[in-house]
Design a protein around this motif. Structure first.
Motif, PDB file in Angstrom:
ATOM      1  N   ALA A  15     -23.549  -3.600  59.351  1.00 21.88           N
ATOM      2  CA  ALA A  15     -23.528  -4.330  58.085  1.00 21.88           C
ATOM      3  C   ALA A  15     -23.378  -3.406  56.893  1.00 21.88           C
ATOM      4  CB  ALA A  15     -24.804  -5.162  57.949  1.00 21.88           C
ATOM      5  N   GLY A  16     -24.080  -2.287  56.876  1.00 28.62           N
ATOM      6  CA  GLY A  16     -24.046  -1.389  55.722  1.00 28.62           C
ATOM      7  C   GLY A  16     -22.921  -0.387  55.832  1.00 28.62           C
ATOM      8  N   ASN A  17     -21.695  -0.845  55.652  1.00 30.56           N
ATOM      9  CA  ASN A  17     -20.552   0.039  55.868  1.00 30.56           C
ATOM     10  C   ASN A  17     -19.801   0.384  54.581  1.00 30.56           C
ATOM     11  OD1 ASN A  17     -19.299  -2.407  55.368  1.00 30.56           O
ATOM     12  ND2 ASN A  17     -17.849  -2.227  57.047  1.00 30.56           N
ATOM     13  N   ASP A  18     -20.498   0.425  53.464  1.00 32.33           N
ATOM     14  CA  ASP A  18     -19.845   0.773  52.207  1.00 32.33           C
ATOM     15  C   ASP A  18     -19.258   2.181  52.246  1.00 32.33           C
ATOM     16  OD1 ASP A  18     -22.812   1.165  52.160  1.00 32.33           O
ATOM     17  OD2 ASP A  18     -22.345   2.309  50.347  1.00 32.33           O
ATOM     18  N   ALA A  19     -19.942   3.110  52.901  1.00 32.31           N
ATOM     19  CA  ALA A  19     -19.435   4.485  52.989  1.00 32.31           C
ATOM     20  C   ALA A  19     -18.181   4.543  53.858  1.00 32.31           C
ATOM     21  CB  ALA A  19     -20.513   5.409  53.537  1.00 32.31           C
ATOM     22  N   GLN A  20     -18.211   3.835  54.971  1.00 37.82           N
ATOM     23  CA  GLN A  20     -17.049   3.802  55.861  1.00 37.82           C
ATOM     24  C   GLN A  20     -15.839   3.215  55.139  1.00 37.82           C
ATOM     25  OE1 GLN A  20     -16.944   0.859  59.029  1.00 37.82           O
ATOM     26  NE2 GLN A  20     -16.333   2.459  60.472  1.00 37.82           N
ATOM     27  N   GLN A  21     -16.039   2.092  54.466  1.00 31.84           N
ATOM     28  CA  GLN A  21     -14.941   1.463  53.725  1.00 31.84           C
ATOM     29  C   GLN A  21     -14.425   2.379  52.614  1.00 31.84           C
ATOM     30  OE1 GLN A  21     -15.208  -2.732  52.544  1.00 31.84           O
ATOM     31  NE2 GLN A  21     -17.069  -2.874  53.799  1.00 31.84           N
ATOM     32  N   SER A  22     -15.349   3.044  51.937  1.00 29.55           N
ATOM     33  CA  SER A  22     -14.955   3.951  50.851  1.00 29.55           C
ATOM     34  C   SER A  22     -14.114   5.099  51.376  1.00 29.55           C
ATOM     35  CB  SER A  22     -16.197   4.490  50.139  1.00 29.55           C
ATOM     36  OG  SER A  22     -16.923   3.452  49.518  1.00 29.55           O
ATOM     37  N   LEU A  23     -14.526   5.680  52.494  1.00 33.37           N
ATOM     38  CA  LEU A  23     -13.779   6.786  53.085  1.00 33.37           C
ATOM     39  C   LEU A  23     -12.382   6.318  53.499  1.00 33.37           C
ATOM     40  CD1 LEU A  23     -14.037   9.772  53.936  1.00 33.37           C
ATOM     41  CD2 LEU A  23     -14.755   8.959  56.180  1.00 33.37           C
ATOM     42  N   GLN A  24     -12.301   5.152  54.116  1.00 30.99           N
ATOM     43  CA  GLN A  24     -11.007   4.624  54.570  1.00 30.99           C
ATOM     44  C   GLN A  24     -10.084   4.307  53.399  1.00 30.99           C
ATOM     45  OE1 GLN A  24     -12.315   1.270  56.919  1.00 30.99           O
ATOM     46  NE2 GLN A  24     -12.515   2.489  58.782  1.00 30.99           N
ATOM     47  N   GLN A  25     -10.638   3.777  52.306  1.00 30.76           N
ATOM     48  CA  GLN A  25      -9.807   3.358  51.166  1.00 30.76           C
ATOM     49  C   GLN A  25      -9.594   4.454  50.127  1.00 30.76           C
ATOM     50  OE1 GLN A  25     -10.790  -0.516  49.521  1.00 30.76           O
ATOM     51  NE2 GLN A  25     -11.582  -1.204  51.504  1.00 30.76           N
ATOM     52  N   GLY A  26     -10.349   5.557  50.259  1.00 29.81           N
ATOM     53  CA  GLY A  26     -10.187   6.660  49.317  1.00 29.81           C
ATOM     54  C   GLY A  26     -10.761   6.396  47.934  1.00 29.81           C
ATOM     55  N   LYS A  27     -11.630   5.402  47.846  1.00 29.83           N
ATOM     56  CA  LYS A  27     -12.286   5.087  46.570  1.00 29.83           C
ATOM     57  C   LYS A  27     -13.635   4.445  46.889  1.00 29.83           C
ATOM     58  CE  LYS A  27     -10.312   0.476  46.241  1.00 29.83           C
ATOM     59  NZ  LYS A  27      -9.590  -0.489  45.471  1.00 29.83           N
ATOM     60  N   ILE A  28     -14.539   4.473  45.925  1.00 25.15           N
ATOM     61  CA  ILE A  28     -15.856   3.886  46.144  1.00 25.15           C
ATOM     62  C   ILE A  28     -15.735   2.375  46.204  1.00 25.15           C
ATOM     63  CG2 ILE A  28     -18.167   3.557  45.169  1.00 25.15           C
ATOM     64  CD1 ILE A  28     -17.945   6.399  44.019  1.00 25.15           C
ATOM     65  N   VAL A  29     -16.197   1.825  47.323  1.00 26.74           N
ATOM     66  CA  VAL A  29     -16.140   0.383  47.560  1.00 26.74           C
ATOM     67  C   VAL A  29     -17.529  -0.204  47.339  1.00 26.74           C
ATOM     68  CG1 VAL A  29     -15.780  -1.383  49.338  1.00 26.74           C
ATOM     69  CG2 VAL A  29     -14.234   0.593  49.207  1.00 26.74           C
ATOM     70  N   HIS A  30     -17.586  -1.303  46.627  1.00 23.02           N
ATOM     71  CA  HIS A  30     -18.846  -2.019  46.389  1.00 23.02           C
ATOM     72  C   HIS A  30     -18.925  -3.208  47.342  1.00 23.02           C
ATOM     73  CE1 HIS A  30     -19.925  -0.043  42.496  1.00 23.02           C
ATOM     74  NE2 HIS A  30     -18.654   0.299  42.603  1.00 23.02           N
ATOM     75  N   ILE A  31     -20.092  -3.378  47.984  1.00 21.25           N
ATOM     76  CA  ILE A  31     -20.312  -4.505  48.889  1.00 21.25           C
ATOM     77  C   ILE A  31     -21.604  -5.221  48.497  1.00 21.25           C
ATOM     78  CG2 ILE A  31     -19.102  -3.377  50.805  1.00 21.25           C
ATOM     79  CD1 ILE A  31     -21.895  -2.789  52.043  1.00 21.25           C
ATOM     80  N   GLU A  32     -21.803  -6.402  49.036  1.00 21.79           N
ATOM     81  CA  GLU A  32     -23.078  -7.101  48.861  1.00 21.79           C
ATOM     82  C   GLU A  32     -24.158  -6.327  49.615  1.00 21.79           C
ATOM     83  OE1 GLU A  32     -23.702  -9.879  47.005  1.00 21.79           O
ATOM     84  OE2 GLU A  32     -21.626  -9.699  46.326  1.00 21.79           O
ATOM     85  N   THR A  33     -25.405  -6.496  49.231  1.00 25.33           N
ATOM     86  CA  THR A  33     -26.499  -5.830  49.939  1.00 25.33           C
ATOM     87  C   THR A  33     -26.467  -6.251  51.401  1.00 25.33           C
ATOM     88  OG1 THR A  33     -27.850  -5.811  47.935  1.00 25.33           O
ATOM     89  CG2 THR A  33     -28.990  -5.468  50.031  1.00 25.33           C
TER      90      THR A  33
END
Length: 122
Positions: free
Chosen positions: A2-20
């Motif tokens: 569930a807490g994959n904001d870091a994974q998404q950010s790394l994949q997209q090359g930018k900081i991704v914001h997600i719901e808690t």
């Protein structure tokens, strides 16, 4: 997982914001990375994987039974990830690997509930 904001950010090359995220790993309930953390990750990390709450509980049980350690769910992320990679063949079985174990910040009653639920479903 569930807490994959870091994974998404790394994949997209930018900081991704997600719901808690809804996870037992409270240390992974972040909505986004900080700028410094993201900059360090971009420079030094090639891949991030996620694990399930069930995998975290399995590792809590492992640490308790085999290592005689009480480790909070977030502290089990590293070992759960390594075991997932070994199971998938990404890391060869028998490889020499290091895992940082941190975090004993868990309410004992909650710890027992999580371990008990794992035992009853085994």
């Amino acid at each position: 997982e569930a807490g994959n904001d870091a994974q998404q950010s790394l994949q997209q090359g930018k900081i991704v914001h997600i719901e808690t995220p809804h996870t037992i790993a409270d240390g992974a309930q972040t909505q986004h990375l900080g700028n410094l953390t993201f900059a360090i990750m971009k420079e030094n990390v090639s891949q991030m994987i996620t694990v399930t709450d069930e995998q975290l509980v399995d590792e809590m049980k492992f640490f308790g039974e085999r290592m005689k350690m009480v480790v909070e769910p977030t502290g089990c992320l590293g070992l759960a990830g390594l075991r997932k990679m070994v199971k998938s063949g990404e890391v060869p079985r028998g490889s020499c690997c290091g895992v940082v174990i941190s975090g004993g910040n868990v309410d004992l009653k909650r710890y027992c509930e999580l371990i008990s639920s794992s035992l009853s479903s085994s």
